[in-house]
Scaffold this motif. Structure first.
Motif, short mmCIF file in Angstrom:
data_model
loop_
_atom_site.label_atom_id
_atom_site.label_comp_id
_atom_site.label_asym_id
_atom_site.label_seq_id
_atom_site.Cartn_x
_atom_site.Cartn_y
_atom_site.Cartn_z
N LEU A 151 0.82 -1.21 0.00
CA LEU A 151 0.00 0.00 0.00
C LEU A 151 0.85 1.26 0.00
N ARG A 152 1.96 1.22 0.70
CA ARG A 152 2.85 2.38 0.73
C ARG A 152 3.30 2.75 -0.68
N VAL A 153 3.67 1.74 -1.45
CA VAL A 153 4.14 1.97 -2.81
C VAL A 153 2.99 2.32 -3.75
N ALA A 154 1.91 1.54 -3.69
CA ALA A 154 0.80 1.72 -4.62
C ALA A 154 0.05 3.04 -4.40
N LEU A 155 -0.10 3.44 -3.14
CA LEU A 155 -0.84 4.67 -2.84
C LEU A 155 0.07 5.89 -2.80
N GLU A 212 -10.77 11.84 1.84
CA GLU A 212 -9.44 11.35 1.49
C GLU A 212 -9.25 9.89 1.87
N LEU A 213 -9.70 9.52 3.05
CA LEU A 213 -9.54 8.14 3.49
C LEU A 213 -10.41 7.20 2.66
N ALA A 214 -11.61 7.64 2.31
CA ALA A 214 -12.50 6.79 1.50
C ALA A 214 -11.88 6.54 0.12
N ARG A 215 -11.29 7.59 -0.48
CA ARG A 215 -10.66 7.41 -1.79
C ARG A 215 -9.47 6.46 -1.70
N ALA A 216 -8.63 6.65 -0.69
CA ALA A 216 -7.46 5.79 -0.53
C ALA A 216 -7.88 4.35 -0.25
N HIS A 217 -8.92 4.18 0.56
CA HIS A 217 -9.41 2.84 0.88
C HIS A 217 -9.93 2.15 -0.37
N ALA A 218 -10.64 2.90 -1.23
CA ALA A 218 -11.18 2.32 -2.46
C ALA A 218 -10.06 1.87 -3.39
N VAL A 219 -9.02 2.70 -3.52
CA VAL A 219 -7.88 2.32 -4.36
C VAL A 219 -7.21 1.08 -3.79
N GLY A 237 -8.50 -1.24 -2.00
CA GLY A 237 -9.35 -2.42 -2.18
C GLY A 237 -9.28 -3.01 -3.57
N GLY A 238 -8.88 -2.20 -4.55
CA GLY A 238 -8.80 -2.68 -5.92
C GLY A 238 -7.45 -3.22 -6.31
N LEU A 239 -6.50 -3.19 -5.40
CA LEU A 239 -5.15 -3.65 -5.71
C LEU A 239 -5.06 -5.17 -5.69
N GLY A 240 -4.22 -5.70 -6.57
CA GLY A 240 -3.89 -7.11 -6.51
C GLY A 240 -2.69 -7.30 -5.60
N GLY A 241 -2.41 -8.53 -5.26
CA GLY A 241 -1.22 -8.80 -4.47
C GLY A 241 -1.43 -8.80 -2.97
N TRP A 242 -2.68 -8.65 -2.52
CA TRP A 242 -2.93 -8.71 -1.09
C TRP A 242 -2.62 -10.11 -0.56
N PRO A 243 -1.98 -10.22 0.58
CA PRO A 243 -1.74 -11.55 1.17
C PRO A 243 -3.06 -12.27 1.42
N GLU A 244 -3.12 -13.55 1.08
CA GLU A 244 -4.37 -14.29 1.22
C GLU A 244 -4.82 -14.41 2.67
N SER A 245 -3.88 -14.38 3.59
CA SER A 245 -4.23 -14.55 5.00
C SER A 245 -4.70 -13.26 5.66
N LEU A 246 -4.75 -12.16 4.88
CA LEU A 246 -5.17 -10.88 5.44
C LEU A 246 -6.64 -10.64 5.11
N GLU A 247 -7.45 -10.54 6.14
CA GLU A 247 -8.88 -10.27 5.98
C GLU A 247 -9.08 -8.78 5.67
N ARG A 248 -9.78 -8.49 4.58
CA ARG A 248 -10.04 -7.09 4.24
C ARG A 248 -11.19 -6.57 5.10
N MET A 249 -11.11 -5.26 5.40
CA MET A 249 -12.12 -4.64 6.26
C MET A 249 -12.74 -3.44 5.56
N PRO A 250 -14.02 -3.14 5.84
CA PRO A 250 -14.69 -2.02 5.17
C PRO A 250 -14.17 -0.68 5.64
N CYS A 251 -14.44 0.35 4.84
CA CYS A 251 -14.03 1.71 5.20
C CYS A 251 -15.02 2.27 6.22
N GLU A 252 -14.54 2.48 7.43
CA GLU A 252 -15.34 3.08 8.50
C GLU A 252 -14.46 4.11 9.20
N VAL A 253 -14.60 5.36 8.79
CA VAL A 253 -13.72 6.42 9.28
C VAL A 253 -14.09 6.82 10.71
#
Length: 278
Positions: free
Chosen positions: A136-140, A166-173, A175-191
């Motif tokens: 995320l550091r690199v992609a965002l 700003e956080l909603a936009r970054a979270h959306a980007v 969420g669309g990235l590939g390469g996420w570790p399979e063992s990492l559960e994704r969480m919704p954007c709740e600011v």
């Protein structure tokens, strides 16, 4: 909340800091090592060594080495079995960072950093969280660290209205990235916003930051806000002063009455925010 330790005897207590109230204290002795925090309690420095009067870390070399030997931040605990959150934190317009924190700590790490708002991105094992953080550091194009100097410059102008977008936009980007570790559960954007918790409505700027203390120095003012390690005070003459409580660590402090004088503290002037700086 201030945490206090006894004179080398390991005793500790806490005292609340309330917005709108006056605070005044004097440095009453030399700065000494605070030891190491382990297993939910403080382990005293064997020699209760004197430490440098400058800086934010009140530890001798030996205790600092012990800390780093068991530190997630220093990547010396790769086998830590506890789950970790990956988060996005917002500190002001255009100031977003990515990081990780133990699930068991909740949002404490975000409060400690002075994050004006944040949202979770994912949850999972430590190394999966670390890989996601780097992805995320690199992609965002966002950092994993933002200096307190930068945070202070924009804090007075930071309002949570811009944080959510700003956080909603970054979270959306993210969420669309590939390469996420399979063992990492994704969480919704709740600011979650901290502006009210920190009292930022009362911060209209910063004139100076305490950069150094010495025996006999007195700090006094009315507490108007607190964000991360920073206490925002307004002195009797109107100067808006930030006290980084990490600079206070290791010094013996004693309360003094209103109007008591002593040697002045070292301060670093803070330039005003320039339009378009961030």
């Amino acid at each position: 909340m201030f945490g206090w330790t006894g004179d080398g005897d390991g005793s500790e207590r806490e005292s609340a800091v309330r917005f709108g109230e006056g605070m005044a204290f004097r440095v009453a002795g030399p700065r000494r090592c605070l030891g190491v925090w382990r297993g939910g309690r403080r382990r005293l420095c064997p020699g209760w060594d004197a430490v440098p009067v400058r800086g934010t870390r009140a530890q001798c070399a030996e205790c600092a080495g012990i800390d780093r030997a068991q530190s997630v931040a220093a990547d010396t605990m790769a086998d830590d079995p506890r789950p970790y959150h990956v988060y996005l934190a917002w500190f002001g317009d255009g100031l977003v960072k990515v990081g990780i924190t133990g699930v068991g700590r909740g949002s404490a790490r975000l409060l400690e950093q002075g994050a004006v708002a944040f949202t979770w991105l994912g949850r999972g094992p430590l190394m999966a969280a670390r890989r996601a953080e780097e992805l995320l550091r690199v992609a965002l194009g966002v950092p994993d660290r933002i200096s307190y100097e930068t945070k202070r410059v924009v804090r007075g102008a930071a309002v949570s209205r811009g944080a959510e977008d700003e956080l909603a936009r970054a979270h959306a980007v993210a969420g669309g990235l590939g390469g996420w570790p399979e063992s990492l559960e994704r969480m919704p954007c709740e600011v979650v916003g901290h502006a009210e918790v920190f009292g930022l409505a009362a911060v209209d700027g910063v004139d100076a930051v305490v950069s150094g203390l010495a025996e006999g120095a007195v700090v006094a003012g009315r507490v108007v806000a607190a964000a991360g390690p920073d206490l925002h005070l307004v002195e009797r003459g109107g100067r808006r002063l930030v006290v980084d409580t990490r600079v206070l660590a290791g010094w013996p402090l004693e309360g003094v009455g209103d109007g008591v004088t002593g040697s002045s503290v070292e301060v670093r002037e803070v330039p005003g925010v320039q339009g378009g700086l961030f």
